[in-house]
Design a protein around this motif. Structure first.
Motif, mmCIF file in Angstrom:
data_model
loop_
_atom_site.group_PDB
_atom_site.id
_atom_site.type_symbol
_atom_site.label_atom_id
_atom_site.label_comp_id
_atom_site.label_asym_id
_atom_site.label_seq_id
_atom_site.Cartn_x
_atom_site.Cartn_y
_atom_site.Cartn_z
ATOM 1 N N ASN A 56 0.797 -0.786 0.239
ATOM 2 C CA ASN A 56 -0.461 -0.052 -0.145
ATOM 3 C C ASN A 56 0.907 1.067 0.302
ATOM 4 O O ASN A 56 2.383 0.655 0.192
ATOM 5 N N LEU A 57 0.580 2.267 -0.346
ATOM 6 C CA LEU A 57 0.960 4.049 -0.726
ATOM 7 C C LEU A 57 -0.156 4.741 -0.642
ATOM 8 O O LEU A 57 -1.212 4.223 -0.680
ATOM 9 N N VAL A 58 0.535 5.853 0.089
ATOM 10 C CA VAL A 58 -0.356 7.130 -0.107
ATOM 11 C C VAL A 58 0.159 8.243 -1.117
ATOM 12 O O VAL A 58 1.528 8.370 -1.276
ATOM 13 N N ASP A 59 -0.620 8.907 -2.122
ATOM 14 C CA ASP A 59 0.266 10.125 -2.404
ATOM 15 C C ASP A 59 -1.604 10.476 -3.151
ATOM 16 O O ASP A 59 -2.786 10.297 -2.765
ATOM 17 N N ILE A 60 -1.187 11.569 -3.708
ATOM 18 C CA ILE A 60 -2.258 12.526 -3.712
ATOM 19 C C ILE A 60 -2.157 12.227 -6.039
ATOM 20 O O ILE A 60 -0.883 12.346 -6.503
ATOM 21 N N VAL A 61 -3.359 12.545 -6.364
ATOM 22 C CA VAL A 61 -3.425 11.652 -8.243
ATOM 23 C C VAL A 61 -2.844 12.553 -8.853
ATOM 24 O O VAL A 61 -1.645 12.212 -9.885
ATOM 25 N N ASP A 62 -2.523 14.491 -8.497
ATOM 26 C CA ASP A 62 -2.488 14.712 -9.512
ATOM 27 C C ASP A 62 -0.864 14.733 -9.681
ATOM 28 O O ASP A 62 -0.069 16.128 -10.561
ATOM 29 N N GLU A 63 -0.363 15.061 -8.508
ATOM 30 C CA GLU A 63 0.995 15.131 -8.126
ATOM 31 C C GLU A 63 1.769 13.305 -8.072
ATOM 32 O O GLU A 63 2.955 13.240 -9.371
ATOM 33 N N GLY A 64 1.689 12.748 -8.008
ATOM 34 C CA GLY A 64 2.258 11.103 -8.045
ATOM 35 C C GLY A 64 3.522 10.099 -8.971
ATOM 36 O O GLY A 64 3.402 9.538 -9.083
ATOM 37 N N ARG A 65 4.206 11.750 -7.983
ATOM 38 C CA ARG A 65 5.350 10.915 -8.477
ATOM 39 C C ARG A 65 5.906 10.055 -7.615
ATOM 40 O O ARG A 65 6.037 9.117 -8.072
ATOM 41 N N PHE A 66 5.786 9.102 -6.534
ATOM 42 C CA PHE A 66 5.328 8.486 -5.192
ATOM 43 C C PHE A 66 5.421 7.562 -6.269
ATOM 44 O O PHE A 66 5.719 6.236 -6.491
#
Length: 168
Positions: A56-66
């Motif tokens: 699992n991981l967390v990120d914000i869609v419009d940034e998405g670098r991770f």
């Protein structure tokens, strides 16, 4: 349930596992050594040929670098990488400004993804991210292959606490 540390996977082990789930990443603390190509290759060595690695991981869609970097890195070790996200409702649409918890499924066996997919989607009220959306995430500036020599995950997620403040 077997707890593995960074030095354990694949180190002289003859034991193999059908399923390994990495749940060591949250939106504020990401152990970089658990995101690298070398770590993923060590996980692959202890999976059965039809086994699957989930993380699992967390990120914000419009940034998405991770997200893009993890998918790019996993694809160097596994033939199939799918990504799922949970929603509160029935909508499969991703809000580009929202923080999501993603579950990645990495395997060399396409049938393993299909079996896991239906169970995972039902369990988490989730939706699969399209291949086109994953390709978009992997093509963003700043996305890179994560290795033991370079895994700047903190920099990739630096805006996450600020942007997600007050959303929970």
């Amino acid at each position: 349930v077997i707890a593995l540390n960074r030095s354990t996977p694949g180190a002289d082990s003859k034991t193999q596992y059908k399923l390994i789930f990495l749940d060591a990443i949250n939106d504020f603390i990401v152990p970089p050594h658990l995101t690298t190509q070398e770590f993923h290759q060590s996980i692959k060595r202890i999976l059965t040929p039809d086994g699957a690695f989930l993380m699992n991981l967390v990120d914000i869609v419009d940034e998405g670098r991770f997200l893009g970097s993890i998918v790019k890195t996993l694809r160097t070790s596994f033939a199939h990488v799918d990504c799922y996200f949970a929603t509160d409702g029935d909508s499969a649409a991703l809000d580009p400004n929202e923080r999501y918890t993603f579950v990645l499924v990495a395997t060399d066996e396409a049938n393993a993804v299909g079996t896991l997919s239906s169970e995972l989607v039902a369990y988490m009220n989730g939706h699969r991210i399209s291949d086109a959306k994953l390709a978009e995430a992997m093509s963003r500036p700043g996305v890179q292959l994560l290795t033991d020599d370079s895994a700047p995950v903190e920099a990739m997620l630096a805006n996450l606490p600020i942007r997600s403040a007050g959303r929970d």
